[in-house]
Write an enzyme that holds these catalytic residues in place. Structure first.
Site, short mmCIF file in Angstrom:
data_model
loop_
_atom_site.label_atom_id
_atom_site.label_comp_id
_atom_site.label_asym_id
_atom_site.label_seq_id
_atom_site.Cartn_x
_atom_site.Cartn_y
_atom_site.Cartn_z
N HIS A 62 0.84 -1.19 0.00
CA HIS A 62 0.00 0.00 0.00
C HIS A 62 0.88 1.25 0.00
CE1 HIS A 62 -3.42 -2.58 1.91
NE2 HIS A 62 -3.31 -2.76 0.60
N MET B 255 7.50 0.85 -7.01
CA MET B 255 7.85 2.17 -6.48
C MET B 255 9.00 2.84 -7.23
SD MET B 255 9.51 1.00 -2.82
CE MET B 255 9.86 2.65 -2.22
N HIS C 208 -4.11 -5.38 -12.40
CA HIS C 208 -4.17 -4.39 -11.31
C HIS C 208 -2.79 -3.82 -10.99
CE1 HIS C 208 -2.36 -7.26 -8.62
NE2 HIS C 208 -2.69 -6.63 -7.52
N GLY C 209 -1.77 -4.23 -11.74
CA GLY C 209 -0.43 -3.73 -11.49
C GLY C 209 0.58 -4.54 -12.28
#
Length: 411
Positions: free
Chosen positions: A175, A319, A340-341
């Site tokens: 998250h 990141m 989703h990613g």
């Protein structure tokens, strides 16, 4: 096992189970994840086929990056325990030139505005929850409370959860909150979180209940985590109500955080700005009723995003990599879904063993973020190549904006 190749996806046929359609050209699919998909496809209530996204990898309960359509039954462990986990992004009227040269102050302001992480020191408040929730959190919780009361009448143990105090907080793991720049150097705020402690408790409660209900038959399942509720049963209805509430909580959780991040940004950047120019708020761990191929079905997206024709979604990289705002193409074969990613290529423990703090510093060069041992498990090299993932789902979405983070706050 037979693989049938199509121009934009492959179809895996395994035994008596439903077909498995994979949008994974050019990206790796681990053997364990493939077997997990085969296990799920054996369930008799799968509708048409499973749809598999290019970020696919082994998950708990069911495969991350999978779309599971069902008729007459629902699998709580397929939805999982991070119910309603998803993304929110808002474009601001700021540009890169409006940001301070040193972004540490902006990261610090965001970290102060949103509780994040977790520490369970005995006798002290968890740093990832509110000590005393602010007024905005109280207002949002007031709207959620009637539904929570209905759920806890049926499952009293759920009262003893961190619910009100977790609303508007980030959590841990993957998250994050990011400040990003798009292809035109415009500033976006983007965040990723779900239904926090209360959603986790709801997920665990109903997974255990499904396994208990099926205790006489569970040995016949390919995996005990495929325990399910049949439509028409009391627990089916109770779960649908509870999971719907948790998904609403997750959406509101992101909305509260976004408002607090915007307010924190205004304490650092004096120039007036708007932050609702182009906003997206989408789940990627959830279940809902939809119509596909002329029938109403339950669609569980486990690490997948709805990509109906014209619908905006968010596909984040790691990141240190790019992220994408996308528009769905409404591809019916994927049940109108996309990834989703990027998807992990190694476990958190494996990443910690393989990479060093120096690796993390190099991989996140140019990003204002923590660069210590506690975030090595989120190092970009632990994820698939986001560009390969995007190429594999060209038939599912089109790119609207390309984002690159300049600030990243990790849970």
């Amino acid at each position: 096992m037979k693989i049938e190749q199509q121009h934009d996806h492959d179809i895996l046929h395994a035994g008596q189970g439903a077909p498995i359609k994979l949008w994974t050209h050019g990206v790796p699919v681990e053997d364990d994840a493939r077997q997990q998909l085969i296990n799920t496809a054996q369930m008799p209530f799968i509708y048409k086929h499973l749809a598999v996204m290019p970020d696919v990898h082994l998950g708990k309960g069911s495969t991350i990056g999978s779309v599971i359509p069902t008729r007459g039954a629902i699998i709580p462990a397929a939805v999982g325990v991070d119910i309603g986990c998803g993304m929110m992004a808002a474009r601001t009227t700021l540009t890169a030139a409006d940001l301070p040269d040193n972004l540490h102050g902006l990261r610090t302001a965001i970290e102060k505005a949103v509780p994040h992480g977790r520490n369970m020191t005995r006798g002290k408040r968890d740093q990832g929850s509110w000590g005393r929730p602010p007024e905005l959190v109280d207002a949002y919780w007031k709207a959620l409370l009637p539904g929570f009361n209905r759920i806890t009448e049926k499952a009293p143990r759920l009262k003893n959860t961190n619910n009100h105090n977790h609303l508007g907080t980030l959590g841990t793991g993957n998250h994050f909150i990011e400040v990003c720049l798009d292809e035109a150097e415009r500033v976006w705020i983007m965040l990723h979180s779900g239904s926090r402690g209360v959603g986790n408790a709801i997920g665990r409660h109903y997974i255990e209940l499904a396994q208990a209900d099926m205790r006489q038959h569970i040995a016949n399942l390919p995996d005990r985590d495929l325990a399910y509720f049949e439509e028409g049963s009391q627990h089916f209805d109770d779960y649908v109500e509870a999971v719907g509430w948790a998904q609403d909580y997750a959406r509101k959780n992101r909305e509260v955080m976004m408002q607090h991040v915007i307010a924190a940004t205004r304490t650092v950047i004096e120039k007036p700005f708007q932050a609702d120019v182009e906003a997206v708020n989408c789940h990627h761990n959830y279940v809902q009723r939809e119509t596909h191929f002329g029938h109403k079905v339950l669609v569980t997206r486990k690490g997948a995003v709805s990509a109906q024709k014209g619908q905006l979604g968010i596909i984040p990289g790691s990141m240190g990599a790019r992220s994408y705002i996308v528009r769905g193409k409404g591809n019916p074969e994927s049940f109108c879904s996309c990834s989703h990613g990027a998807g992990r290529t190694m476990s958190r423990n494996a990443a910690k063993k393989r990479f060093s703090i120096e690796d993390q510093i190099r991989a996140t060069e140019g990003v204002e973020c923590r660069k210590d041992a506690s975030v090595i498990d989120e190092i970009p090299m632990a994820y698939k190549d986001i560009d390969a993932v995007m190429a594999a789902q060209d038939a599912l979405v089109e790119v609207v904006h390309t984002l690159k983070q300049v600030v990243c706050v990790k849970g």
